[in-house]
Design a protein around this motif. Sequence first.
Motif, mmCIF file in Angstrom:
data_model
loop_
_atom_site.group_PDB
_atom_site.id
_atom_site.type_symbol
_atom_site.label_atom_id
_atom_site.label_comp_id
_atom_site.label_asym_id
_atom_site.label_seq_id
_atom_site.Cartn_x
_atom_site.Cartn_y
_atom_site.Cartn_z
ATOM 1 N N ARG A 171 9.707 13.616 -5.215
ATOM 2 C CA ARG A 171 8.980 12.535 -4.548
ATOM 3 C C ARG A 171 9.807 11.260 -4.435
ATOM 4 O O ARG A 171 9.296 10.232 -3.979
ATOM 5 C CB ARG A 171 7.694 12.237 -5.308
ATOM 6 N N TRP A 172 11.055 11.281 -4.856
ATOM 7 C CA TRP A 172 11.849 10.050 -4.900
ATOM 8 C C TRP A 172 11.934 9.394 -3.529
ATOM 9 O O TRP A 172 11.897 8.159 -3.409
ATOM 10 C CB TRP A 172 13.269 10.337 -5.441
ATOM 11 N N PHE A 173 12.023 10.208 -2.498
ATOM 12 C CA PHE A 173 12.252 9.658 -1.156
ATOM 13 C C PHE A 173 11.060 8.797 -0.705
ATOM 14 O O PHE A 173 11.231 7.691 -0.189
ATOM 15 C CB PHE A 173 12.491 10.807 -0.168
ATOM 16 N N SER A 174 9.867 9.329 -0.918
ATOM 17 C CA SER A 174 8.672 8.583 -0.503
ATOM 18 C C SER A 174 8.556 7.276 -1.274
ATOM 19 O O SER A 174 8.192 6.237 -0.718
ATOM 20 C CB SER A 174 7.413 9.424 -0.727
ATOM 21 N N TRP A 175 8.862 7.322 -2.564
ATOM 22 C CA TRP A 175 8.784 6.106 -3.378
ATOM 23 C C TRP A 175 9.864 5.118 -2.934
ATOM 24 O O TRP A 175 9.605 3.937 -2.704
ATOM 25 C CB TRP A 175 8.960 6.461 -4.860
ATOM 26 N N ILE B 224 6.970 3.155 7.897
ATOM 27 C CA ILE B 224 5.948 4.103 7.435
ATOM 28 C C ILE B 224 6.303 5.525 7.880
ATOM 29 O O ILE B 224 6.124 6.487 7.127
ATOM 30 C CB ILE B 224 4.553 3.690 7.958
ATOM 31 N N TRP B 225 6.848 5.625 9.081
ATOM 32 C CA TRP B 225 7.274 6.950 9.578
ATOM 33 C C TRP B 225 8.335 7.535 8.650
ATOM 34 O O TRP B 225 8.291 8.719 8.288
ATOM 35 C CB TRP B 225 7.815 6.799 11.011
ATOM 36 N N ILE B 226 9.278 6.702 8.232
ATOM 37 C CA ILE B 226 10.318 7.176 7.306
ATOM 38 C C ILE B 226 9.671 7.535 5.956
ATOM 39 O O ILE B 226 10.006 8.549 5.339
ATOM 40 C CB ILE B 226 11.424 6.108 7.131
ATOM 41 N N HIS B 227 8.734 6.699 5.538
ATOM 42 C CA HIS B 227 8.077 6.885 4.238
ATOM 43 C C HIS B 227 7.422 8.270 4.120
ATOM 44 O O HIS B 227 7.452 8.892 3.053
ATOM 45 C CB HIS B 227 7.032 5.771 4.072
ATOM 46 N N VAL B 228 6.847 8.751 5.212
ATOM 47 C CA VAL B 228 6.139 10.046 5.147
ATOM 48 C C VAL B 228 6.953 11.196 5.747
ATOM 49 O O VAL B 228 6.447 12.282 5.962
ATOM 50 C CB VAL B 228 4.754 9.965 5.852
ATOM 51 N N LYS B 229 8.236 10.910 5.986
ATOM 52 C CA LYS B 229 9.094 11.863 6.692
ATOM 53 C C LYS B 229 9.164 13.222 5.988
ATOM 54 O O LYS B 229 9.277 14.243 6.629
ATOM 55 C CB LYS B 229 10.491 11.248 6.819
#
Lengths: 536, 168
Positions: A123-127, A207-212
């Motif tokens: 989950r590191w990417f989303s955080w 946000i798009w990147i956040h949920v990518k």
Amino acid sequence: MPACQSIEFCLETDVINPVKRSYRALEAWFNLSFGPAWNPLYNLGTLAFFFFWVVLVSGLYLFIFFDTSIAGAYASVEYMTHEQWYMGGVMRSLHRYASDAAVVTILLHMLREFSLDRYRSFRWFSWFTGVPALWFVITLGITGYWLVWDELALYVAILSSQLMDTLPIVAGSMTRDFLVGHLTDRFFTLMAFLHLLGQPIILVVAIWIHVKRLSHVKISAPRGLAVGSLLALLVLSIIKPAESHGPADLSSVPLVLNLDWFYLNVYPLVDQWTAGQTWMLTLGVTFLLMILPWLPPKKRGPAAQVYLEACNGCGQCADDCPFDAIDILPRTDDARWSHEAVVDPDLCASCGICVGSCPSSNPFRQRNQDLVTGIDMPNYSANGMRTQTDAALATLIDKDTGIVVFGCDNAYEVSRLESEGIAAVSVFCTGMLPATLIEYALKKGADGVFVTGCRTGDCYFRYGNVWLDQRFEGHRKPRLRGGAERRRIRIFRGAETDGKKITQALAAFQKEIAELDDIPASNEVAADDARVSQDG
Amino acid sequence: MGSKIFRLLLQAVNYSVFMALIWYFSLYPTYRHLDDNQAVLTLAFGHAAKRIAECATRSADELAELAPNMRMAIDCPRERSPLELEISLDDEPVTRLTIDAPGLYQDQGVDVYRDIITEAGRHHLSIWMNDDINIEGPTYRFDKTVNIEPMQRLVVSFDANSGGFSLQ
């Protein structure tokens, strides 16, 4: 961990960090108030989206009447607030309060992920990408306060300029430009452009990147929760409408300010410290938050592996993967199927949900040899699950009422439920359970099957318990077949803090099954129509 | 039916608490920026200080030490003097600043911004500034008695072409 001898023993040995325990208690309170489907804590992301929609719609209305000039901005906002209070005033208040609510939901979202340890490992990417997104939201709010051009706006503008002046990218002094009267309508229009278009576009991209790295991303809040939130915002907007301070006056300084602490909390620091020190603190905190997933890092398990000899490229695993780690690509072997599953190990969360999705994970297959399925976990295979189930069933021989408990250890540790007549099989996620394994356990001697895992709406791996429900209800492949007697299956979900409730539910189920076995077969038909699902 | 009403009531309580928190923290606690009898003296200007040395003609020996493509006869240093500034109110120093010229070669103009919170009333304002490292003492001075109202922001600006400091 020893098996649970009694409820008291279980509770005594529960060691759960206080943040998580508090969060679980709040979550339980909201489950009581809203039910799992509308629980705000399970819908923080979609709620934030909903509040942004409110902000967008109200902002568009405000823009119709807003005068983007230094001389006209304040008057136009005052007109909307007081003369057109029934629409413009309400819209202004909605705009402000929905923005504040968005920050609260984002902060709660962060707190939730942190307290439940859902920010490290895969989950590191989303955080990591979510932290800067929060700053984009904050700066969007700051430019919004600037546009009102009241005393608060001037205060924000001057201190923002001081902050900007300390950056090497800004030529000249913005602050001086304000104070010596160089602030022009053109600059004001630029701020309006930033607030209305520039910053929102940046935020949408963030946000798009956040949920990518996620699949099945939900952006719509449950209707009931959205309606309730909107009504609450409307009531607040009517009871306590947002108002301005006095008009901006470059020759005076306000004594007292009503700061919006959700957005403007950093400004008193600039007053007390220097702009440079404030930057150091905010950047330091941001950096610390961003690297949190590695303090310390959390090791993830091995990625799922595809076994082409059992994969027909049906695509169910790719559809079910909550982390978008599986692609369906053209076949690379000579098999008659056109496609095959391909796992991206970097994206794989090792949840095992794909094993439960694969039709080849049917434990009735290959009975006299190792079960090979289309996609499997190297450290806990479908064959391993079948072997564990066989071992659990072996312990139930000679018991009056034998129950097999399947559960995921991200919720209540399932081995602690083992007791007389109860054998447990632990899985990574209940979504990993092939529906046919439940049927297998029942047909191979279990009197009942009890499934437990994360609270409904709160799967550690996002969709495991949702997919399980849909498979059991026949809405998702591979479905639970008719041969599995529904009344002998109980799903009872609970978090790690729900040991007492789960233990009680299990005891009650065991009793029900015992009574069921005493009823003559002719009376059983009426009861045999539904699986019972409950939540702790 | 009863449980539905109970649940709706609980939801109403939750929404009320949430909105109360939103409303409160969007306005309170109030932030006191100044006390009732205070005002702000703001120093805000930009100024390029004098260069640390005048242009000089290089000697033949000095030229010979340079690479052939760098043998410029005139040597003009780019570096500017640091800006020294002292502000006093009623003969009491309230701020002393020494600001180096920014830039890789310290050749840029300095931007000065300082807020000085002071008691409102009549004050003797005295500003002393040196922008030339080769001169001892002030190169600019400003002395004036000012009457500052509570909550007033009195801006002190500077323009070398207009003779120095002025009040706005």
